[in-house]
Every structure is written in C-alpha cells, then in structure tokens.
Scaffold this motif. Sequence first.
Motif, PDB file in Angstrom:
ATOM      1  N   LEU B 119       0.838  -1.203   0.000  1.00  0.00           N
ATOM      2  CA  LEU B 119       0.000   0.000   0.000  1.00  0.00           C
ATOM      3  C   LEU B 119       0.868   1.246   0.000  1.00  0.00           C
ATOM      4  CD1 LEU B 119      -2.962  -0.815   2.416  1.00  0.00           C
ATOM      5  CD2 LEU B 119      -3.115  -0.164   0.021  1.00  0.00           C
ATOM      6  N   GLU B 120       1.928   1.178   0.779  1.00  0.00           N
ATOM      7  CA  GLU B 120       2.832   2.316   0.836  1.00  0.00           C
ATOM      8  C   GLU B 120       3.505   2.520  -0.522  1.00  0.00           C
ATOM      9  OE1 GLU B 120       5.974   3.399   4.243  1.00  0.00           O
ATOM     10  OE2 GLU B 120       4.008   2.608   4.800  1.00  0.00           O
ATOM     11  N   GLU B 121       3.897   1.411  -1.141  1.00  0.00           N
ATOM     12  CA  GLU B 121       4.567   1.510  -2.441  1.00  0.00           C
ATOM     13  C   GLU B 121       3.686   2.135  -3.525  1.00  0.00           C
ATOM     14  OE1 GLU B 121       6.840  -1.850  -4.044  1.00  0.00           O
ATOM     15  OE2 GLU B 121       6.948  -2.571  -1.972  1.00  0.00           O
ATOM     16  N   VAL B 122       2.375   1.875  -3.458  1.00  0.00           N
ATOM     17  CA  VAL B 122       1.497   2.487  -4.465  1.00  0.00           C
ATOM     18  C   VAL B 122       1.018   3.868  -4.016  1.00  0.00           C
ATOM     19  CG1 VAL B 122       0.713   0.283  -5.382  1.00  0.00           C
ATOM     20  CG2 VAL B 122      -0.629   1.408  -3.609  1.00  0.00           C
ATOM     21  N   GLY B 123       1.587   4.355  -2.931  1.00  0.00           N
ATOM     22  CA  GLY B 123       1.263   5.710  -2.474  1.00  0.00           C
ATOM     23  C   GLY B 123      -0.035   5.795  -1.700  1.00  0.00           C
ATOM     24  N   LEU B 124      -0.359   4.736  -0.985  1.00  0.00           N
ATOM     25  CA  LEU B 124      -1.580   4.765  -0.175  1.00  0.00           C
ATOM     26  C   LEU B 124      -1.275   4.401   1.277  1.00  0.00           C
ATOM     27  CD1 LEU B 124      -4.209   2.841  -2.377  1.00  0.00           C
ATOM     28  CD2 LEU B 124      -4.117   5.283  -1.990  1.00  0.00           C
ATOM     29  N   PRO B 125      -0.421   5.156   1.935  1.00  0.00           N
ATOM     30  CA  PRO B 125      -0.221   4.827   3.347  1.00  0.00           C
ATOM     31  C   PRO B 125      -1.453   5.283   4.128  1.00  0.00           C
ATOM     32  CG  PRO B 125       1.007   6.791   2.796  1.00  0.00           C
ATOM     33  CD  PRO B 125       0.303   6.365   1.540  1.00  0.00           C
ATOM     34  N   ASN B 126      -1.687   4.694   5.263  1.00  0.00           N
ATOM     35  CA  ASN B 126      -2.766   5.128   6.171  1.00  0.00           C
ATOM     36  C   ASN B 126      -4.188   4.933   5.659  1.00  0.00           C
ATOM     37  OD1 ASN B 126      -0.572   6.169   7.638  1.00  0.00           O
ATOM     38  ND2 ASN B 126      -0.768   8.122   6.552  1.00  0.00           N
ATOM     39  N   VAL B 127      -4.400   4.082   4.680  1.00  0.00           N
ATOM     40  CA  VAL B 127      -5.796   3.878   4.266  1.00  0.00           C
ATOM     41  C   VAL B 127      -6.270   2.473   4.616  1.00  0.00           C
ATOM     42  CG1 VAL B 127      -5.570   5.470   2.336  1.00  0.00           C
ATOM     43  CG2 VAL B 127      -5.324   3.026   1.935  1.00  0.00           C
ATOM     44  N   ALA B 128      -5.387   1.657   5.188  1.00  0.00           N
ATOM     45  CA  ALA B 128      -5.700   0.241   5.415  1.00  0.00           C
ATOM     46  C   ALA B 128      -7.022   0.036   6.147  1.00  0.00           C
ATOM     47  CB  ALA B 128      -4.572  -0.422   6.185  1.00  0.00           C
ATOM     48  N   ASP B 129      -7.322   0.901   7.104  1.00  0.00           N
ATOM     49  CA  ASP B 129      -8.522   0.670   7.911  1.00  0.00           C
ATOM     50  C   ASP B 129      -9.741   1.441   7.420  1.00  0.00           C
ATOM     51  OD1 ASP B 129      -7.182  -1.077   9.591  1.00  0.00           O
ATOM     52  OD2 ASP B 129      -6.337   0.600  10.735  1.00  0.00           O
ATOM     53  N   LEU B 130      -9.581   2.141   6.304  1.00  0.00           N
ATOM     54  CA  LEU B 130     -10.721   2.886   5.768  1.00  0.00           C
ATOM     55  C   LEU B 130     -11.585   1.964   4.914  1.00  0.00           C
ATOM     56  CD1 LEU B 130      -9.007   6.203   4.604  1.00  0.00           C
ATOM     57  CD2 LEU B 130     -10.188   5.742   6.754  1.00  0.00           C
ATOM     58  N   TYR B 131     -12.810   2.407   4.675  1.00  0.00           N
ATOM     59  CA  TYR B 131     -13.686   1.665   3.766  1.00  0.00           C
ATOM     60  C   TYR B 131     -13.550   2.262   2.366  1.00  0.00           C
ATOM     61  CZ  TYR B 131     -15.635  -1.005   7.547  1.00  0.00           C
ATOM     62  OH  TYR B 131     -15.773  -1.887   8.578  1.00  0.00           O
ATOM     63  N   PRO B 132     -13.724   1.435   1.345  1.00  0.00           N
ATOM     64  CA  PRO B 132     -13.476   1.902  -0.026  1.00  0.00           C
ATOM     65  C   PRO B 132     -14.220   3.171  -0.420  1.00  0.00           C
ATOM     66  CG  PRO B 132     -13.810  -0.466  -0.007  1.00  0.00           C
ATOM     67  CD  PRO B 132     -14.071   0.008   1.382  1.00  0.00           C
ATOM     68  N   HIS B 133     -15.450   3.362   0.124  1.00  0.00           N
ATOM     69  CA  HIS B 133     -16.215   4.523  -0.343  1.00  0.00           C
ATOM     70  C   HIS B 133     -15.559   5.853   0.004  1.00  0.00           C
ATOM     71  CE1 HIS B 133     -17.730   5.514   3.650  1.00  0.00           C
ATOM     72  NE2 HIS B 133     -17.869   4.214   3.840  1.00  0.00           N
TER      73      HIS B 133
END
Lengths: 270, 260
Positions: B119-133
């Motif tokens: 997730l970090e590599e694709v530039g999405l740190p800190n979203v793991a616990d969010l919902y997709p919407h």
Amino acid sequence: MKNSSDYQLFSAYQKQLKTEKKIVLIWQCLLLIGFFSLWELSSRLYWIDPLLFSSPSRIINLVLERFANGTMWTHLQITMFETILGFIIGTLLGIVLAIMLWASERFSNIMDPYLVIMNAMPKVALGPIFIVALGPGYISIIAMGAIISIIITTLVVYSAFREIDPNYRKVLLSFGATKWQCFHKAVFPASLPVMISTLKVNVGLSWVGVIVGEFLVSKQGLGYLIVYGFQVFDFTLVMASLLLIAIIAAVMYKLVEQLEKWLIRHRIDS
Amino acid sequence: MSLLTLSNIAHLYFSKNTYTKALDQISFQVKKGEFISLLGPSGCGKSTILSIIAGLIQPTSGEVLVNEASTNTSNQLTGYMLQQDYLFPWKTVLDNILLGPQIRKQQNASMRERANQLLEEVGLPNVADLYPHSLSGGMRQRAALVRTLITEPEILLLDEPFSALDYQTKLKLEDLVFKMLRTYHKTAILVTHDIGEAISMSDRIIVMRANPGTIAKIFDVPIEIRNEIPFLVRRHQKYDLLFDKIWNELNQQEAKSAPE
C-alpha cells in the motif's frame, strides 16, 4: 466576516428544520387526541351506538382491569410468542430456500412453477389444513405465521442473490474461490440489506398469519379475544384487543427497525 | 522458453436461439517479464482471452500452456484486474486486499505486513482501515492493484483497468503499474481499446479483429521506447509513428468488416 454570515445562514436553516419537526409532532398529537376525544364524545352523546363502537374510556378501563386480574397477560404472551416464532421461522426458512435455489440452477428451474403457485396462493386459506395436520394449538398458529412469509422472502432474497454484480464473483474466482466461498464472501453480504428489509415486511405478515390462526383455533390469544368478543357482543373487548395488537405490532416493527440499523452498521464480516 | 502459450484457442458462446464464435485461431506466446497488449474494437473477444488464461472459462477448443505444461486452471499463477476496482464496500481496504490470501488459506501476520508495505509503495499509506467509499477512483484502483499483487501472481491480467478513470489519473496509474510490474519482474497482458495506452505500456501489441475475434496483426514496440515510462513514451516520436501504423491497421479492419 463572510464566515460569520455563512454560519448565520446555516443556523437559520437548522432552526427551520427544528420548527418543521415541531409542527409535524404537534399535528400528530392533535390527530391522536382529536380522534379519541371525538370517539369518546360521540359515544357518550349516543351519536354512535356505544354497544357496537364502545368508547376509549371503557376500553382503557377494561384493559386495566384485565391486566390487574391477570387474564390479559396469558393471551398477550401467547400471541407475541407465536408471532415472534412465526416471524423467525418464516424468515429463516425463506432465506434457506433462497440459498438452495441459488446453489442449484436446476433446482431453481424445477421449483419455478411451484413457487409461482405458492406465492399466488392466499396462505391463510391453508389454515384448516394446518389445524387438521398439526392439531388445534399454537403449533398450527405458528405454522401460519411462518408460511405466510416464507415464499415471498424466498423470491425477494433469491432475486437479490442473482442481482449481485457478477464482477464481485469474478474477483473471487480469479483467486480460485469455490462456489461456497463466493456465496459467503460476496453474494450473502452484498444481499444483506435486502434480507434486512424483508424483516420489516415479514413482521407485519406474521401478525396476519397468527391472528387468522387464532381466529380459527379459537383457544387463546388476542385473535381469540377478538372472535370471542364478537360472538358475545362485547365490542369493548374487541376494541381493546385491537388496541393492544396495534401497540405491540408497532413496537415490534420499531425493534426490527433498530435491528436493521444495527445489522447494517455491523455487517457480518467474514 | 515461453512462460505462457496459447495454442489455437477457439471459443463459442451459446444462447437460447443462437451461438456466436467469440474467438478463433488464437495463438501467441508470452515470455517471462514481457508486457503484451491486446488491442481491438469492443466485442472482439479480448476479455474472453483473459478469462480463458485465468482459467475462469474453459475454451471450446485449443490449449493454454503455462511453462510448457497444459493447464486447466492457471488460477494460482495469474492475477486479474478488472475495469473497475470492485473493492467490496463492506470490507476495509486491508480486508479487501487480504481476500486473495484468505481464499487460498495463506493469511497470516506477514501477509498483513506485506499488504501495508505494498500500500505504501502504491502511495496509499494510512488507508488500510478505511472503507473503499472514502477513497477516490484512482486510489481505489491502486488498492485493487495491491489486492492483485499480494498473491504474487506470475502473470497479471489487466482488463481495461484504467478505462473508468479520468485522464490525468489514468496517466499517473499507467506509470505506477508499469513501474510496479518492472520492479517485481511480472509478466502482464493488458486488454485495452486505447492505442496510446497500448504503445506506452507494452513490448508487443496484438491487434485483433472482431466477428470472430482473431489476431489481425502483431506489432513490436520499438526498443527505444519499451523501457521508458509510459508518460515519456507518449512524447517520443516513435510513439507517433507506431500510433499511425496501428490506427491504419484498425481502420482497415473496420473497412473490411463494414460491407456486411
């Protein structure tokens, strides 16, 4: 400066919402009070026949008296017990049947005409058969409370299963998921809102099944009280039973609504 | 030695009153680390080819070989990325990503760690616990990329994964996917109807024609732009040359099928 004026507009809007809510509430109360006062008044002034239409004061007296001497409780309990059980059994069996239809396309095709007939059939007409088969007791009544909602639940839930975007399954299949995994990871959770919305419908349907069942079995319960009151011309008793049914049915509906909210918040996560 | 071989694949779709030949005589080979694009008009069976490679559909005839061995289900070796993200809305981003390992019963603590790292590599740190919407379209598609990559597929099957995105996001994601695939030495097959996307990302472009879906022509992307990142390829003069060639080829295909 600009911000503060924005805020003023916002609080004006909020205030407007609150006022609107208040007006609606006042009207609701007025209707309720108006209805019962008019009823009481017309009964006392003999505009309507008090023997046939009773009056709110008589009904409330009867209810209090019956609760005091305990003769209402048993009827109330038995009806609630039958309704809740009928509702749960009907909903669960309906969902199980829908799962079976989903699991086998062939089974679904075979069952199709029978489901159409069973759905079209007025279920309460089956009452006498239940009584003969299951005996004139609460089992027959529960069966009626259940049967009335099974088929409609099956049809609604099954169609929800089928309307799930096939791409969710494709995602799972691309990981090598089995049919059961697809069901339990995608199809079931995605149809949960539909299943929950059938709960609200079913709780109402179960009441119909149970009351008609009690009419027929005529042993105990609020449905029995209505029939009994009708036969001995005690319409105060009929009205009192109706009032209790209205209150409990509304409470159950609200509880199911709360359950719905809770379930949606805590989606069965698997 | 080629990693993936399609040999003489044909596929029929049946419906109640008719049948259609979706694919005919499809043969090509893909080497390890290669990036192939399948380009063609809609309805030419591009997506069907991906589904066949993924083992989701069995071809009516023909064979799919992975590492020279015939296979019916190459599921374990392929990762599929769809046109839209299809993240499950009732699962958090992390749970969505762990779907593959969960189904394959490989879920463990190191997978979680790996998920967070990707997730970090694709530039999405800190979203793991969010919902997709709560994520934007581009973020969601990046999360879907992680979901595909975490099962360590040998071959990535990309079914128009950028087509539902706005142009700017699409260009950025092309670069990102390209870099990720290079970093992890993955083989990829991209289905697209966007000529520019095909040229900028791939090593080889297979142009298809419809009714039935067959291979019309295979174009090699010039060596000078193969290793360049997609955004820069689009500014290269070789890009324009190849674009014209493919454009003409597609027009000819259209002209041929028009009189019917």
